[in-house]
Design an enzyme around this catalytic site. Structure first.
Site, short mmCIF file in Angstrom:
data_model
loop_
_atom_site.label_atom_id
_atom_site.label_comp_id
_atom_site.label_asym_id
_atom_site.label_seq_id
_atom_site.Cartn_x
_atom_site.Cartn_y
_atom_site.Cartn_z
N GLY A 366 0.83 -1.19 0.00
CA GLY A 366 0.00 0.00 0.00
C GLY A 366 0.86 1.25 0.00
N ALA A 367 1.92 1.21 0.82
CA ALA A 367 2.85 2.33 0.91
C ALA A 367 4.09 1.86 1.66
CB ALA A 367 2.21 3.52 1.63
N HIS A 402 -0.38 6.38 8.85
CA HIS A 402 0.42 5.18 9.17
C HIS A 402 1.90 5.39 8.82
CE1 HIS A 402 0.86 0.67 9.44
NE2 HIS A 402 1.90 0.95 8.67
N GLU A 403 2.15 5.86 7.61
CA GLU A 403 3.55 6.00 7.17
C GLU A 403 4.26 7.12 7.92
OE1 GLU A 403 4.51 3.57 5.49
OE2 GLU A 403 2.50 2.88 4.99
N HIS A 406 5.50 5.94 11.23
CA HIS A 406 6.72 5.14 11.10
C HIS A 406 8.00 6.00 11.16
CE1 HIS A 406 5.65 1.02 10.53
NE2 HIS A 406 4.94 1.21 9.43
N GLU A 425 4.91 -2.38 12.69
CA GLU A 425 3.64 -2.35 11.99
C GLU A 425 2.44 -2.29 12.93
OE1 GLU A 425 3.74 -1.58 9.15
OE2 GLU A 425 5.69 -2.21 8.44
#
Length: 988
Positions: A366-367, A402-403, A406, A425
């Site tokens: 997804g990314a 989400h990214e 991270h 994750e």
């Protein structure tokens, strides 16, 4: 990394021809020998089954069910595959620690034009020697290293970075199995010294969406090429020789050569002006600033002709095809806001000077959270208002959040090894909701978490073939296997549970301490537990005799999750609680553990008198004990009690029959909303899945769902439709399904009228989601008003003057309208939708159409559709092949077609996807999920037996598919008659 739903590669059964087709004959003697060999094979197979079947992970297994011994043998054969796979000898793929990297200087020249697609490179690595050695071992795969140019030189920083002496190289060799390139020296590299290792190499810009790969798109009839990267988990070694393990952090100084008419970007800002490339006309060097210390899997670089938009500050940019750049405005709006929010959440400034986000036409996941250069598939970053749906918009916000999470949790502090991938994750999968809630608070995403993450992962984690969150992995295939819902969804769910039992303030302060103490280094889960324990003791939320490690190890090191059974004493007002692992095989399998798993379970509950669904700190703990007694619940004998408030604990709850009846009575009361929305969703999900596992009679479970006739909230309906989806899949091929359809339509009647077949601007997000789910089910069951509306809207689109620019279908209704029209129509409707798919410039619209195209009831079209999914230049991108399989398999007549295609085209699938086996998992899952007959399981076992050595990253998924098919068969044998009788009574 955000995993897309469509990920994996497949391969197929090759056929061996005998007799006349090969032009040979078999003598009578030869025939006798073949017959004897066949008997010996049968005996050997029986011995293998006998050897492997009785023991699985240290547990003896007894199967109850069919009286046919052949059936039990078939089930045992499935287990023998799991056992033999688990017992495979594993090679050690870890690099020796005698040498560790300090810094890289990397230069790459990609040649991006048809017929070439190569890249040339050189890398100079400054290494530290930790013990005397004559070997330099690093990773390299799918490249040619020019050994004549390899050199190792002693390095001295005191002499102005001068080089003292060159070491003599004895030989160089490849360890293919471990993907090592080994340089053996005659001289010894001395402990405490530094050396520079220089290698020159060439590679190929592959089309498998891994390593340094090529992507393309078209403008008019012209193909535009891109060179881009995807390195997680173990594919940096495909782009340049390196120490490709997450703990081996180093700084990177990167130089990328690119055509003058293109641009390049990398993790860090470019320094200086582009410089001509000697000997290569029309190419320029872009030199980038030295990076902070980071893992190889986070390195990224892209050469493209993309357009860019920048934030007002100039340090946040989005890149996309020029035709799609305006679709990135939403990402550019929320990205800086989420980044700023996380700076405040973690109390740590974003460590890099800039952030780029890039939407790629071809991307396997997804990314990917590359530090300072996040890459996305287009549907995960681009949103076109008026074309894309509300769900698409939430998807973009989810993935961006989400990214960006991270950048701290994963990039600043990285797991020492992939065993703790879940820390990356799982944490990002939880915090993405918090970041999204900060920028879109009206969406109520923190409530959505329960049905989208926690309840979603329960079904996988209830299988015996599930795995612990923290699991030892070695080979890249094993590492790829654990990029699954356990690492993401379960990881997120137990972190959410921890947030609630520690309190958010303690949780956040502990995280900040952890990140600061391990910044630019690697860590293990115990490091996080230690930081959180210190903060919890300091703030008094955990007693000094309790540690976070003691609690959380029971959730990360054990497979599965518990069901807490509550038995009330209605005379004394007390309750007895017991815990046991929840498995879907319960009722058909007796599992004898050497030591039964037990969890530290935070206990929360509320009663009919208090109705307090807001307090989520535990009032009691089950301290890894089998039972717990609560002497005073605070409820009388006529009042219900509900445990696991807001479903913050990662466990299911079962009750005695009386308490279930009290809950059912409340749900069927006009005051059913006295039970909190999340807990109404929990009760439905728990009841139907407890019944599925044989722990609750279906009469009670279905009685719980009867109140839905009055329910209009999204969460309970989402939980209900997901759990009832299993009933639909199991019953659809058997007598009595008509009664199930009548019952479901009766439950849907009120909410259908409330939501209506009209997408109203300004509707709350959860209302929109409820409408789509309800309409999808109603239309699939043939609800006349629903089907008529959908077909009419699709017809109006077909007759629009310019259907590619004038689509009258409201974006949020497209999934329902498109699929229903395909189901009700024929070739003409399909061809119209296919042409719209080919011509649209919006990725989310392509996704909607891809899904809808699998809804047709024309089997030959479905077969052709599957074929096109793995045909070059068909119009379907390689990244979307699994989506096609999923779409076809979701169609009741398409699922066997998908599985047969999988079996019969294995070799072709293997060739098409090459060494990138990621897509196979979703293809296996979708192609097998409806299997519920012994004939289908037999076919699956034959497929597995033939290809057991070739499954690679799909091994665990295949184990889960076999277990799920077996559980489905047992479920039907046990429950079909009961459910049919209940439906007959309630639909009379």
């Amino acid at each position: 990394m955000t995993q897309s739903r469509e990920v994996l590669a497949m391969m197929d059964a090759h056929t061996t021809t005998f007799g006349r087709k090969r032009g040979c004959t078999i003598s009578r003697c030869g025939g006798f020998l073949l017959g004897a060999l066949f008997v010996l094979c049968l005996v050997a197979t029986g011995l293998l089954v006998y050897h492997f079947a009785p023991c699985l992970n240290g547990r003896s297994v007894t199967i109850n069910g069919s009286n046919d011994p052949r059936d039990d043998t078939m089930m045992e054969t499935a287990r023998s595959f799991s056992a033999s796979t688990a017992n495979k000898k594993k090679i050690d793929v870890r690099l020796p620690r005698s040498i560790v990297p300090h810094s890289y200087e990397l230069k790459l020249i990609p040649f991006i034009w048809e017929g070439n697609f190569t890249f040339h490179g050189e890398v100079r690595i400054l290494v530290n020697v930790t013990q005397d050695t004559e070997n330099v071992t690093l990773h390299a795969v799918d490249m040619k290293i020019d050994e004549n140019h390899t050199s190792i030189r002693e390095y001295s920083s005191t002499a102005g970075a001068s080089v003292n002496r060159t070491l003599k190289i004895d030989c160089q060799k490849n360890d293919t199995a471990r993907q090592f390139h080994i340089i053996q020296t005659t001289d010894t590299l001395k402990k405490g010294k530094q050396y520079t290792v220089y290698l020159k190499f060439t590679g190929y810009l592959n089309d498998y969406l891994q390593g340094f790969y090529r992507s393309s798109y078209t403008v008019g009839n012209q193909t535009r090429w891109i060179a881009t990267t995807q390195f997680q988990a173990t594919d940096a070694r495909r782009a340049f020789p390196c120490f490709d393990e997450p703990a081996l952090k180093a700084s990177f100084q990167i130089s990328i050569a690119r055509p003058k008419n293109m641009t390049s970007i990398s993790n860090m800002p470019r320094k200086g002006e582009p410089q001509p490339v000697s000997g290569i006309p029309n190419y320029l060097w872009d030199h980038y600033e030295r990076s902070v210390p980071m893992s190889t899997y986070l390195v990224a670089f892209i050469v493209s002709d993309f357009e860019v938009l920048r934030s007002p500050s100039g340090n946040f940019s989005v890149w996309a095809r020029s035709e799609a750049i305006n679709q990135s405005l939403y990402s550019l709006d929320i990205g800086p806001k989420v980044l700023e929010y996380f700076e405040d959440y973690f109390k740590i400034k974003f460590p890099l000077p800039k952030m780029d986000m890039v939407a790629l036409p071809d991307f396997s996941a997804g990314a990917m959270e590359n530090w300072g250069l996040i890459t996305y598939r287009e549907t995960a970053m681009l949103y076109q208002e008026g074309v894309s749906t509300s769900s698409n918009q939430q998807r973009v916000a989810t993935v961006v959040s989400h990214e960006l999470a991270h950048q701290w949790f994963g990039n600043l502090v990285t797991p020492s090894w992939w065993t703790d991938l879940w820390l990356n994750e799982g944490f990002a999968s939880y915090v993405e909701y918090i970041g999204m809630n900060a920028v879109e608070p009206k969406w109520k995403v923190l409530e959505q978490f329960v049905v989208h993450e926690l309840q979603n992962v329960f079904s996988l984690d209830a299988l015996e073939s599930s795995h612990p969150i923290s699991i030892e992995v070695g080979h890249p295939d094993e590492i790829s296997e654990i990029f699954d819902r356990i690492s993401y969804g379960k990881g997120a769910s137990i972190i959410r549970m921890m947030d609630h039992f520690l309190t958010t303030e303690v949780f956040k302060r502990g995280l900040t301490n952890y990140l600061n103490s391990k910044a630019y280094r690697s860590a293990e889960q115990n490091d996080l537990w230690e930081a959180l324990t210190k903060q919890a003791h300091k703030d008094g939320v955990l007693s000094s005799d309790k540690t976070v490690k003691e609690i959380m190890d029971t959730w990360t090191l054990q497979t599965g999750f518990p069901v807490v059974t509550v038995i009330r004493d209605y005379n004394r007002g007390s309750a007895s609680l017991t815990q046991e692992r929840f498995m879907l095989r319960n009722g058909t399998t007796v599992v004898e553990y050497k030591e039964k798993p037990k969890w530290w379970i935070p206990i929360t509950y509320t009663t009919e008198s208090s109705k307090n669904f807001g307090i989520t700190r535990p009032s009691h703990w089950m301290e890894a004990e089998t039972s717990l007694t609560l002497p005073n619940l605070g409820a009388n004998s006529s009042q219900w009690v509900i445990f696991n408030v807001q479903e913050t604990g990662y466990y299911r709850v079962n009750y005695d029959k009386t308490n279930w009846q009290l809950i059912i009575k409340q749900l069927n009361n006009v005051m059913f909303r006295d039970i909190g929305t999340i807990n109404r969703a929990q009760l439905i999900d728990d009841a139907l899945n407890l019944a599925r596992a044989g722990r609750l009679d279906y009469t009670t479970a279905l009685d719980v769902t009867s109140y839905l006739a009055h329910e209009t909230e999204y969460l309970p309906w989402k939980a209900a439709l997901t759990a009832m989806g299993y009933l639909d899949n199991m019953l659809i091929k058997f007598p009595g399904y008509d009664k199930f359809r009548i019952h479901a339509l009766k439950l849907l009647d009120n909410v259908y009228k409330q939501t209506g077949f009209k997408d109203t601007p300004g509707d709350p997000q959860l209302t929109v989601f409820t409408r789509i789910d309800v309409l999808s089910w109603a239309c699939s069951f043939g609800h006349e008003d629903c089907v008529r509306n959908a077909v009419t809207q699709f017809h109006n689109w077909r007759n629009a003057p310019n259907p590619d620019k004038n689509n009258p279908v409201s974006p949020n209704l497209k999934s329902v309208v498109y699929c229903t029209a395909m189901r009700a129509g024929g070739e003409a409707e399909w061809d119209f939708a296919w042409q719209r798919y080919l011509k649209t410039n919006v990725g989310s619209e392509k996704d909607l159409l891809l899904n809808a195209l699998g809804c047709t009831r024309e089997t030959w079209i479905l077969s052709r559709y599957l074929d096109w999914a793995i045909t070059d230049n068909s119009g379907i991108r390689k990244q979307d092949a699994a989506r096609v399989f999923g779409s076809v398999a979701n169609n009741v007549i398409g699922q066997p077609l998908a599985f047969n295609f999988l079996r019969n085209k294995w070799a072709r699938l293997k060739e098409y996807f090459g060494t990138s086996l990621l897509t196979i998992n979703n293809i296996v899952k979708s192609s097998t999920k409806r299997m519920n007959t012994r004939f289908e399981l037999k076919d699956l076992l034959e497929f597995v037996t033939e290809h057991r050595e070739e499954l690679g990253t799909a091994t665990r998924t295949v184990q889960q598919a076999m277990e799920q098919a077996e559980a489905n068969i047992r479920w039907l044998e046990r429950n079909h008659a009961t459910i049919r009788e209940w439906l007959n009574r309630n639909t009379a």
